[in-house]
Structures are given as C-alpha cells and as structure tokens.
Design a protein around this motif. Structure first.
Motif, PDB file in Angstrom:
ATOM      1  N   PRO A 117      61.854  63.961  73.076  1.00 11.40           N
ATOM      2  CA  PRO A 117      60.408  64.192  73.091  1.00 11.40           C
ATOM      3  C   PRO A 117      59.961  65.031  74.271  1.00 11.40           C
ATOM      4  O   PRO A 117      59.074  65.861  74.137  1.00 11.40           O
ATOM      5  N   SER A 118      60.554  64.842  75.448  1.00 10.44           N
ATOM      6  CA  SER A 118      60.162  65.627  76.615  1.00 10.44           C
ATOM      7  C   SER A 118      60.521  67.090  76.410  1.00 10.44           C
ATOM      8  O   SER A 118      59.773  67.984  76.792  1.00 10.44           O
ATOM      9  N   VAL A 119      61.678  67.304  75.809  1.00 14.37           N
ATOM     10  CA  VAL A 119      62.086  68.685  75.546  1.00 14.37           C
ATOM     11  C   VAL A 119      61.115  69.327  74.576  1.00 14.37           C
ATOM     12  O   VAL A 119      60.684  70.467  74.754  1.00 14.37           O
ATOM     13  N   MET A 120      60.751  68.590  73.553  1.00 20.47           N
ATOM     14  CA  MET A 120      59.793  69.108  72.579  1.00 20.47           C
ATOM     15  C   MET A 120      58.460  69.413  73.249  1.00 20.47           C
ATOM     16  O   MET A 120      57.829  70.413  72.974  1.00 20.47           O
ATOM     17  N   GLN A 121      58.023  68.495  74.130  1.00 16.77           N
ATOM     18  CA  GLN A 121      56.718  68.638  74.772  1.00 16.77           C
ATOM     19  C   GLN A 121      56.644  69.907  75.614  1.00 16.77           C
ATOM     20  O   GLN A 121      55.601  70.523  75.713  1.00 16.77           O
ATOM     21  N   ASN A 122      57.753  70.262  76.244  1.00 18.02           N
ATOM     22  CA  ASN A 122      57.724  71.364  77.202  1.00 18.02           C
ATOM     23  C   ASN A 122      58.249  72.671  76.647  1.00 18.02           C
ATOM     24  O   ASN A 122      58.163  73.694  77.319  1.00 18.02           O
ATOM     25  N   ALA A 123      58.791  72.648  75.451  1.00 18.27           N
ATOM     26  CA  ALA A 123      59.311  73.887  74.875  1.00 18.27           C
ATOM     27  C   ALA A 123      58.163  74.815  74.531  1.00 18.27           C
ATOM     28  O   ALA A 123      57.163  74.393  73.942  1.00 18.27           O
ATOM     29  N   VAL A 124      58.308  76.077  74.901  1.00 17.94           N
ATOM     30  CA  VAL A 124      57.236  77.039  74.636  1.00 17.94           C
ATOM     31  C   VAL A 124      57.310  77.499  73.183  1.00 17.94           C
ATOM     32  O   VAL A 124      58.340  77.989  72.731  1.00 17.94           O
ATOM     33  N   ILE A 125      56.222  77.316  72.468  1.00 19.82           N
ATOM     34  CA  ILE A 125      56.119  77.836  71.103  1.00 19.82           C
ATOM     35  C   ILE A 125      55.715  79.300  71.228  1.00 19.82           C
ATOM     36  O   ILE A 125      54.651  79.610  71.770  1.00 19.82           O
ATOM     37  N   PRO A 126      56.550  80.219  70.756  1.00 21.55           N
ATOM     38  CA  PRO A 126      56.243  81.643  70.967  1.00 21.55           C
ATOM     39  C   PRO A 126      55.023  82.067  70.147  1.00 21.55           C
ATOM     40  O   PRO A 126      54.703  81.447  69.129  1.00 21.55           O
ATOM     41  N   PRO A 127      54.352  83.127  70.554  1.00 16.95           N
ATOM     42  CA  PRO A 127      53.126  83.568  69.874  1.00 16.95           C
ATOM     43  C   PRO A 127      53.334  83.808  68.374  1.00 16.95           C
ATOM     44  O   PRO A 127      52.453  83.488  67.568  1.00 16.95           O
ATOM     45  N   GLU A 128      54.512  84.329  68.008  1.00 18.84           N
ATOM     46  CA  GLU A 128      54.721  84.650  66.591  1.00 18.84           C
ATOM     47  C   GLU A 128      54.827  83.384  65.735  1.00 18.84           C
ATOM     48  O   GLU A 128      54.700  83.453  64.514  1.00 18.84           O
ATOM     49  N   SER A 129      55.052  82.237  66.380  1.00 15.66           N
ATOM     50  CA  SER A 129      55.151  80.977  65.633  1.00 15.66           C
ATOM     51  C   SER A 129      53.839  80.202  65.647  1.00 15.66           C
ATOM     52  O   SER A 129      53.781  79.075  65.146  1.00 15.66           O
ATOM     53  N   ILE A 130      52.814  80.778  66.252  1.00 20.27           N
ATOM     54  CA  ILE A 130      51.530  80.078  66.307  1.00 20.27           C
ATOM     55  C   ILE A 130      50.708  80.487  65.086  1.00 20.27           C
ATOM     56  O   ILE A 130      49.782  81.305  65.141  1.00 20.27           O
ATOM     57  N   THR A 131      51.101  79.919  63.945  1.00 19.21           N
ATOM     58  CA  THR A 131      50.397  80.115  62.680  1.00 19.21           C
ATOM     59  C   THR A 131      50.195  78.742  62.058  1.00 19.21           C
ATOM     60  O   THR A 131      50.928  77.804  62.384  1.00 19.21           O
ATOM     61  N   PRO A 132      49.237  78.590  61.155  1.00 12.70           N
ATOM     62  CA  PRO A 132      49.036  77.274  60.541  1.00 12.70           C
ATOM     63  C   PRO A 132      50.307  76.755  59.859  1.00 12.70           C
ATOM     64  O   PRO A 132      50.653  75.576  60.002  1.00 12.70           O
ATOM     65  N   GLU A 133      51.010  77.643  59.161  1.00 15.40           N
ATOM     66  CA  GLU A 133      52.182  77.203  58.402  1.00 15.40           C
ATOM     67  C   GLU A 133      53.309  76.749  59.330  1.00 15.40           C
ATOM     68  O   GLU A 133      54.049  75.809  59.012  1.00 15.40           O
ATOM     69  N   ASP A 134      53.445  77.430  60.487  1.00 13.86           N
ATOM     70  CA  ASP A 134      54.532  77.070  61.403  1.00 13.86           C
ATOM     71  C   ASP A 134      54.141  75.901  62.287  1.00 13.86           C
ATOM     72  O   ASP A 134      54.971  75.040  62.609  1.00 13.86           O
ATOM     73  N   LEU A 135      52.882  75.868  62.698  1.00 14.68           N
ATOM     74  CA  LEU A 135      52.475  74.855  63.674  1.00 14.68           C
ATOM     75  C   LEU A 135      52.237  73.492  63.029  1.00 14.68           C
ATOM     76  O   LEU A 135      52.474  72.450  63.649  1.00 14.68           O
ATOM     77  N   CYS A 136      51.787  73.477  61.782  1.00 12.67           N
ATOM     78  CA  CYS A 136      51.455  72.201  61.120  1.00 12.67           C
ATOM     79  C   CYS A 136      52.644  71.243  61.088  1.00 12.67           C
ATOM     80  O   CYS A 136      52.507  70.085  61.510  1.00 12.67           O
ATOM     81  N   PRO A 137      53.808  71.658  60.599  1.00  7.13           N
ATOM     82  CA  PRO A 137      54.937  70.725  60.593  1.00  7.13           C
ATOM     83  C   PRO A 137      55.375  70.317  61.990  1.00  7.13           C
ATOM     84  O   PRO A 137      55.827  69.187  62.210  1.00  7.13           O
ATOM     85  N   LEU A 138      55.221  71.218  62.952  1.00  5.09           N
ATOM     86  CA  LEU A 138      55.593  70.889  64.331  1.00  5.09           C
ATOM     87  C   LEU A 138      54.686  69.801  64.887  1.00  5.09           C
ATOM     88  O   LEU A 138      55.141  68.855  65.546  1.00  5.09           O
ATOM     89  N   LEU A 139      53.409  69.903  64.615  1.00 10.78           N
ATOM     90  CA  LEU A 139      52.446  68.902  65.076  1.00 10.78           C
ATOM     91  C   LEU A 139      52.673  67.575  64.354  1.00 10.78           C
ATOM     92  O   LEU A 139      52.544  66.501  64.953  1.00 10.78           O
ATOM     93  N   GLU A 140      53.027  67.632  63.075  1.00 10.71           N
ATOM     94  CA  GLU A 140      53.317  66.398  62.332  1.00 10.71           C
ATOM     95  C   GLU A 140      54.515  65.694  62.931  1.00 10.71           C
ATOM     96  O   GLU A 140      54.559  64.466  63.031  1.00 10.71           O
ATOM     97  N   GLN A 141      55.499  66.491  63.338  1.00  9.53           N
ATOM     98  CA  GLN A 141      56.700  65.925  63.957  1.00  9.53           C
ATOM     99  C   GLN A 141      56.353  65.221  65.269  1.00  9.53           C
ATOM    100  O   GLN A 141      57.019  64.272  65.683  1.00  9.53           O
ATOM    101  N   ALA A 142      55.295  65.733  65.920  1.00  9.81           N
ATOM    102  CA  ALA A 142      54.850  65.135  67.185  1.00  9.81           C
ATOM    103  C   ALA A 142      53.794  64.058  66.956  1.00  9.81           C
ATOM    104  O   ALA A 142      53.051  63.715  67.866  1.00  9.81           O
ATOM    105  N   ASP A 143      53.742  63.536  65.707  1.00  7.61           N
ATOM    106  CA  ASP A 143      52.845  62.416  65.364  1.00  7.61           C
ATOM    107  C   ASP A 143      51.365  62.783  65.387  1.00  7.61           C
ATOM    108  O   ASP A 143      50.521  61.916  65.594  1.00  7.61           O
ATOM    109  N   TRP A 144      51.041  64.034  65.191  1.00  7.75           N
ATOM    110  CA  TRP A 144      49.647  64.399  64.952  1.00  7.75           C
ATOM    111  C   TRP A 144      49.368  64.157  63.467  1.00  7.75           C
ATOM    112  O   TRP A 144      50.235  64.360  62.631  1.00  7.75           O
ATOM    113  N   SER A 145      48.152  63.787  63.139  1.00 15.64           N
ATOM    114  CA  SER A 145      47.753  63.631  61.743  1.00 15.64           C
ATOM    115  C   SER A 145      47.013  64.902  61.334  1.00 15.64           C
ATOM    116  O   SER A 145      45.825  65.054  61.586  1.00 15.64           O
ATOM    117  N   VAL A 146      47.731  65.832  60.750  1.00 16.79           N
ATOM    118  CA  VAL A 146      47.159  67.142  60.448  1.00 16.79           C
ATOM    119  C   VAL A 146      47.462  67.529  59.003  1.00 16.79           C
ATOM    120  O   VAL A 146      48.353  66.964  58.365  1.00 16.79           O
TER     121      VAL A 146
END
Lengths: 187, 177
Positions: free
Chosen positions: A19-48
C-alpha cells in the motif's frame, strides 16, 4: 553495474508494504484519464464509478446530502461538489454564506447556483453550468497534475475537499439553512 | 534521482524560498517588490495589486481589486459569485463583507471592499517552475477578467491604467490652457 545508491533504493522499496508503494508511486500524466484512474482508485478502496453521462468525470460516491465528482481537465484534476440549501433562502443571505466560505481559505472555491450575471453573456468564453439544481451550493478544488500525481496526493486533496465542504455545510446547518431533501445523483 | 530524471524541472519543497520565486519572476520580466515576508507585484491597473506568500508548503498567489465605496454590497456579492462560477482556477471572495453570524444587516455597506482572487499551490511534493508560471498567468488573467467585469458593472472607481491616466491628465491640462 548498478550503483550502491540504486541498490539501496531498491532494498528500501522492497521493504515497504505494497500500500505504501502504491500511495507514493507517481501516476504519469498520460495515465490520468477516467478509464485508467477509475480502476486504480477502486483498488485503493475509493468508491467510484465512471459517469455514463459525462466521459470527462468520475462519480465519487458520497452520503445522501452531497454529490462529489472528479473531473479531468487538461493539466488539472478538479474535485467538484454539489449540495442544497433549504428552499426559500434569500439570495443575499446565500451569497454572504458563500463569500464567508471562500474567505476561509484552503483552496476550495464555493459558488451558488444559479449564478446570475450582472450583464447577460458578459464573457461568452466562460459558459456557466446549466445542469446544477437551483439553490444549490457547488465547490471545486483543483489538483495540478501536469507532472503526474500520486494516490497520496489525491487522497489528501479529497480529504481536505470533503472536510471544507463539511465545515461549510455544518455552518449552514447551524443557521437552519441546509436543505433536507437528498440531492439526486449528478448527471 | 529517478524523480529528477523524469521531472528535471521539479523543485523540492524544502528548497523553495521567496527569493527563488522573485528570481523566477524577474527572469520573465515581472517587476517585483520584496516586502520581506511576501512579494508584491505592481500592475498597470489602478487599484489592482498582486501578492505572493510562501508558507507551510503552500505558495499562495493572490490579487486584489479595490472596489468603489458607493457600490451595492448585493451587486458586489453577485459579481463575486458569478466570477467563481465562470473563471476557472481562481477563487474570488469579497473582503470586509457583512457577516450573517454577527447579524449585520445586508444593507449596511462596509467602508470599502476589496475583491480578492487567489490560487493556492500545495508544494509539499515539490512543484515546477512551469507549474508556478501557469498558476501566475492564470491568476493575472482571472484578475483582468474580474477587473473588466467590475468596470463594466460600475463597481470600480478608477477604470484607467497608469498610462491612460497620464494621457488623460495631460489632455485635461491642455484644455485648461
């Protein structure tokens, strides 16, 4: 041959829990899209969930009285909220409350809907939102992500955003001006 | 090291000082007045000034427009609300406005109100010069739009820049003779 410094960093990373590695890993700009970010946030226990009516935003599920979104806008991520005032609140009183919330600081911008321009179409390049219920309060908080963003940053931004909204809603509630009807899901 | 290789322009928060920001602004041609605890940037518009503070890992860019003493408070608040809806990135507020908690009548006007616009840059994770300059330009653009809106709605006393004011005064002098 890897340098001693690099070996030390690899050992350091390996000893950190995932979890710490996930928390601090930089998500690159090209991956900051709804389709890419949504599953990542779900993995981090966000309800999205992806917004079926608007491809440039994600719904962030919240309690019945407030709706939250995460919008994607170029080099920015924009947290947006919407909650209701009690019907019949005078516009002047609502504007004073909004102004007090904006003076409080911490980067969250509050505004009241509908926004009545003093002159119609004063700035045609700045269209006003039309799909927000009347006598609602909206707020937004921008995260600059041109160089990428980390989960830790997003969670910190989300938590501050929710906190500032709760403070504003609490103040409105104490004045007896908070809407009681639950806000329908955005979009 | 890996971070520097992928983001060579990033400045670590611990290395951020007002002096660095001052140097950056001067390099890009912005005049800066060092007020020791903050930076002040003059603008060509009367009644508009910009401040930059750096504290607690937040770079706060803010600008103020002096509004007329005779303006309607309700009109001022409507302008502020409209700007917060329409102008992205910049947060607008009205200083010295009525406080509902204290029971001040909305019709009682303050002596003078300042229209404030601000952008807060959290820099705990570092930030880049490009990021700062984008935010700085966004603030100036937002303030200029706010200034134009305030002029158009009669909420600013002196809608002239310094150069225009000088020309106006010169013409007035020529008429006097």
């Amino acid at each position: 041959m890897p340098t001693d410094d690099l070996i030390q960093r690899v050992h350091c990373l390996a000893s950190m829990d995932l979890p710490s590695v996930m928390q601090n890993a930089v998500i690159p700009p090209e991956s900051i899209t709804p389709e890419d970010l949504c599953p990542l946030l779900e993995q981090a226990d966000w309800s999205v969930s992806l917004d079926p009516t608007n491809p440039s935003r994600i719904n962030i599920h919240a309690d019945g009285g407030i709706s939250l979104w995460l919008g994607f806008d170029g080099p920015y991520l924009r947290f947006t909220s919407c909650w209701r005032l009690r019907p019949g609140v005078p516009v002047g009183a609502a504007l004073v409350l909004i102004n007090q919330a904006n003076c409080a600081g911490f980067g969250v911008t509050f505004c009241y809907y509908p926004a009545l321009p003093l002159q119609p179409n004063y700035f045609p390049d700045y269209p006003l939102p039309k799909d927000i219920p009347a006598q609602s309060v909206g707020s937004c908080f921008v995260v600059h992500c041109a160089h990428g963003v980390t989960l830790r940053q997003l969670e910190g931004a989300r938590d501050n955003f929710i906190l500032q909204n709760n403070l504003a809603m609490s103040r409105v509630f104490k004045l007896g001006l908070l809407g009681e009807e639950p806000l329908e899901t955005a979009g | 090291m890996k971070r520097q290789q992928s983001n060579p322009g990033l400045i670590e928060a611990t290395q951020l000082h007002l002096a660095d920001i001052e140097e950056l602004l001067l390099k890009y041609g912005h005049p800066v007045i060092d007020e020791s605890e903050f930076l002040s940037i003059p603008t060509p518009f009367f009644g508009m000034y910009i401040n930059i503070n750096c504290e607690n890992s937040i770079v706060d860019l803010s600008g103020a427009i002096e509004l007329t003493r005779n303006g309607s408070l309700r009109k001022q608040l409507r302008l502020v609300n409209w700007l917060n809806n329409a102008v992205p990135l910049v947060r607008f507020s009205l200083a010295q406005a009525a406080d509902l908690d204290k029971g001040i009548d909305l019709l009682q006007l303050p002596d003078r109100s300042d229209l404030w616009g601000s952008i807060a840059l959290p820099v705990a994770s570092g930030f880049s010069k490009r990021q700062f300059l984008i935010a700085f330009d966004a603030l100036i653009t937002g303030l200029i739009h706010a200034y134009a809106a305030a002029v158009g709605t009669g909420l600013v006393d002196a809608p002239m820049c310094e150069a225009c004011a000088g020309q106006f005064e010169a013409e007035e002098d020529s008429y006097a003779h």
